[in-house]
Write a protein that holds these residues in place. Structure first.
Motif, PDB file in Angstrom:
ATOM      1  N   PHE A  36       0.550  -1.167  -0.099  1.00 57.97           N
ATOM      2  CA  PHE A  36      -0.109  -0.058  -0.083  1.00 57.97           C
ATOM      3  C   PHE A  36       0.816   1.385  -0.116  1.00 57.97           C
ATOM      4  CE2 PHE A  36      -2.189  -3.339   1.815  1.00 57.97           C
ATOM      5  CZ  PHE A  36      -3.347  -3.394   1.305  1.00 57.97           C
ATOM      6  N   TYR A  37       0.253   2.414  -0.281  1.00 50.92           N
ATOM      7  CA  TYR A  37       1.116   3.737  -0.378  1.00 50.92           C
ATOM      8  C   TYR A  37       0.370   4.753   0.205  1.00 50.92           C
ATOM      9  CZ  TYR A  37       3.730   7.495  -2.337  1.00 50.92           C
ATOM     10  OH  TYR A  37       4.658   8.576  -2.574  1.00 50.92           O
ATOM     11  N   CYS A  38       0.940   5.355   1.146  1.00 52.25           N
ATOM     12  CA  CYS A  38       0.070   6.628   1.590  1.00 52.25           C
ATOM     13  C   CYS A  38       0.389   7.907   0.889  1.00 52.25           C
ATOM     14  CB  CYS A  38       0.765   6.820   3.261  1.00 52.25           C
ATOM     15  SG  CYS A  38      -0.118   8.228   4.062  1.00 52.25           S
ATOM     16  N   TRP A  39      -0.793   8.462   0.613  1.00 54.85           N
ATOM     17  CA  TRP A  39      -0.714   9.667  -0.325  1.00 54.85           C
ATOM     18  C   TRP A  39      -0.437  10.859   0.683  1.00 54.85           C
ATOM     19  CZ3 TRP A  39       0.431   9.689  -5.362  1.00 54.85           C
ATOM     20  CH2 TRP A  39       0.224   8.779  -5.896  1.00 54.85           C
ATOM     21  N   GLY A  40      -0.653  10.574   1.934  1.00 54.96           N
ATOM     22  CA  GLY A  40      -0.436  11.653   3.102  1.00 54.96           C
ATOM     23  C   GLY A  40       0.894  12.132   3.173  1.00 54.96           C
ATOM     24  N   CYS A  41       1.636  11.192   3.508  1.00 56.24           N
ATOM     25  CA  CYS A  41       3.159  11.474   3.827  1.00 56.24           C
ATOM     26  C   CYS A  41       4.196  10.454   2.901  1.00 56.24           C
ATOM     27  CB  CYS A  41       3.332  10.769   5.563  1.00 56.24           C
ATOM     28  SG  CYS A  41       3.095   9.181   5.722  1.00 56.24           S
ATOM     29  N   PHE A  42       3.617   9.951   1.949  1.00 56.27           N
ATOM     30  CA  PHE A  42       4.332   9.289   0.701  1.00 56.27           C
ATOM     31  C   PHE A  42       5.110   8.062   1.289  1.00 56.27           C
ATOM     32  CE2 PHE A  42       3.835  13.842  -0.035  1.00 56.27           C
ATOM     33  CZ  PHE A  42       2.896  13.662  -0.938  1.00 56.27           C
ATOM     34  N   ILE A  43       4.777   7.249   2.056  1.00 54.42           N
ATOM     35  CA  ILE A  43       5.464   6.283   2.341  1.00 54.42           C
ATOM     36  C   ILE A  43       4.705   4.900   1.737  1.00 54.42           C
ATOM     37  CG2 ILE A  43       6.515   7.127   4.610  1.00 54.42           C
ATOM     38  CD1 ILE A  43       4.374   5.483   6.139  1.00 54.42           C
ATOM     39  N   GLU A  44       5.491   3.813   2.003  1.00 57.30           N
ATOM     40  CA  GLU A  44       5.073   2.569   1.437  1.00 57.30           C
ATOM     41  C   GLU A  44       4.874   1.722   2.555  1.00 57.30           C
ATOM     42  OE1 GLU A  44       6.472  -0.991  -1.760  1.00 57.30           O
ATOM     43  OE2 GLU A  44       6.509   1.130  -2.316  1.00 57.30           O
ATOM     44  N   LEU A  45       3.675   0.695   2.762  1.00 60.47           N
ATOM     45  CA  LEU A  45       3.399  -0.154   3.757  1.00 60.47           C
ATOM     46  C   LEU A  45       3.276  -1.447   3.057  1.00 60.47           C
ATOM     47  CD1 LEU A  45       0.561   2.148   4.936  1.00 60.47           C
ATOM     48  CD2 LEU A  45       2.780   2.036   5.789  1.00 60.47           C
ATOM     49  N   SER A  46       3.865  -2.512   3.791  1.00 64.08           N
ATOM     50  CA  SER A  46       3.676  -3.864   3.621  1.00 64.08           C
ATOM     51  C   SER A  46       3.002  -4.671   4.294  1.00 64.08           C
ATOM     52  CB  SER A  46       5.351  -4.358   3.166  1.00 64.08           C
ATOM     53  OG  SER A  46       5.106  -5.648   2.617  1.00 64.08           O
ATOM     54  N   VAL A  47       2.236  -5.427   3.925  1.00 65.09           N
ATOM     55  CA  VAL A  47       1.318  -6.090   5.149  1.00 65.09           C
ATOM     56  C   VAL A  47       1.364  -7.615   4.976  1.00 65.09           C
ATOM     57  CG1 VAL A  47      -1.096  -6.548   6.486  1.00 65.09           C
ATOM     58  CG2 VAL A  47      -0.313  -4.180   5.489  1.00 65.09           C
ATOM     59  N   ASN A  48       1.909  -8.363   5.943  1.00 63.93           N
ATOM     60  CA  ASN A  48       2.239  -9.769   5.894  1.00 63.93           C
ATOM     61  C   ASN A  48       1.294 -10.263   7.078  1.00 63.93           C
ATOM     62  OD1 ASN A  48       2.816 -12.596   5.309  1.00 63.93           O
ATOM     63  ND2 ASN A  48       4.913 -12.082   5.566  1.00 63.93           N
ATOM     64  N   GLY A  49       0.207 -10.885   7.006  1.00 60.18           N
ATOM     65  CA  GLY A  49      -0.439 -11.338   8.152  1.00 60.18           C
ATOM     66  C   GLY A  49      -0.585 -10.193   9.079  1.00 60.18           C
ATOM     67  N   ASP A  50      -0.308 -10.423  10.381  1.00 53.22           N
ATOM     68  CA  ASP A  50      -0.312  -9.384  11.454  1.00 53.22           C
ATOM     69  C   ASP A  50       0.799  -8.315  11.405  1.00 53.22           C
ATOM     70  OD1 ASP A  50      -2.874 -10.383  12.100  1.00 53.22           O
ATOM     71  OD2 ASP A  50      -2.101 -11.603  13.860  1.00 53.22           O
ATOM     72  N   LYS A  51       1.814  -8.548  10.564  1.00 57.77           N
ATOM     73  CA  LYS A  51       2.996  -7.690  10.758  1.00 57.77           C
ATOM     74  C   LYS A  51       2.934  -6.751   9.656  1.00 57.77           C
ATOM     75  CE  LYS A  51       7.985  -8.069  10.355  1.00 57.77           C
ATOM     76  NZ  LYS A  51       8.206  -6.496  10.736  1.00 57.77           N
ATOM     77  N   MET A  52       3.285  -5.390   9.747  1.00 55.92           N
ATOM     78  CA  MET A  52       3.185  -4.309   8.986  1.00 55.92           C
ATOM     79  C   MET A  52       4.703  -3.761   9.005  1.00 55.92           C
ATOM     80  SD  MET A  52       1.482  -0.627   8.883  1.00 55.92           S
ATOM     81  CE  MET A  52      -0.142  -1.017   8.681  1.00 55.92           C
ATOM     82  N   SER A  53       5.078  -3.483   7.527  1.00 59.41           N
ATOM     83  CA  SER A  53       6.699  -3.082   7.438  1.00 59.41           C
ATOM     84  C   SER A  53       6.115  -1.648   6.754  1.00 59.41           C
ATOM     85  CB  SER A  53       7.469  -3.761   6.779  1.00 59.41           C
ATOM     86  OG  SER A  53       7.778  -5.167   7.489  1.00 59.41           O
ATOM     87  N   VAL A  54       6.901  -0.547   7.231  1.00 66.21           N
ATOM     88  CA  VAL A  54       7.005   0.713   6.732  1.00 66.21           C
ATOM     89  C   VAL A  54       8.099   1.216   5.981  1.00 66.21           C
ATOM     90  CG1 VAL A  54       6.416   3.107   7.318  1.00 66.21           C
ATOM     91  CG2 VAL A  54       5.406   1.155   8.454  1.00 66.21           C
ATOM     92  N   TYR A  55       8.221   1.569   4.849  1.00 70.22           N
ATOM     93  CA  TYR A  55       9.283   2.050   3.909  1.00 70.22           C
ATOM     94  C   TYR A  55       9.315   3.574   3.436  1.00 70.22           C
ATOM     95  CZ  TYR A  55       9.764  -3.153   3.790  1.00 70.22           C
ATOM     96  OH  TYR A  55       9.845  -4.359   4.159  1.00 70.22           O
TER      97      TYR A  55
END
Length: 67
Positions: free
Chosen positions: A20-39
């Protein structure tokens, strides 16, 4: 509804099956089960992990709804 863990925006776009991509702060999110990573997306298009800025207990539980 999914919210950005960084800026709390609901303006999230889907760019992949678990990405996923946040248009508010321009970061990318990756979701794997219950774990989220932020880039952070760098100028050259590479991704830099921001996971060390978020404590695991601070990252909210992600709930995705099929559209």
């Amino acid at each position: 509804m999914m919210r950005c863990p960084n800026c709390n925006s609901k303006d999230i776009g889907k760019i992949g099956s678990h990405q996923f991509y946040c248009w508010g702060c321009f970061i990318e999110l990756s979701v794997n089960g219950d774990k989220m990573s932020v880039y952070q997306v760098e100028e050259d298009g590479t991704l830099s992990s921001l996971d060390d800025l978020f404590f695991e207990e601070e990252i909210p539980q992600v709930q995705l709804h099929a559209n």
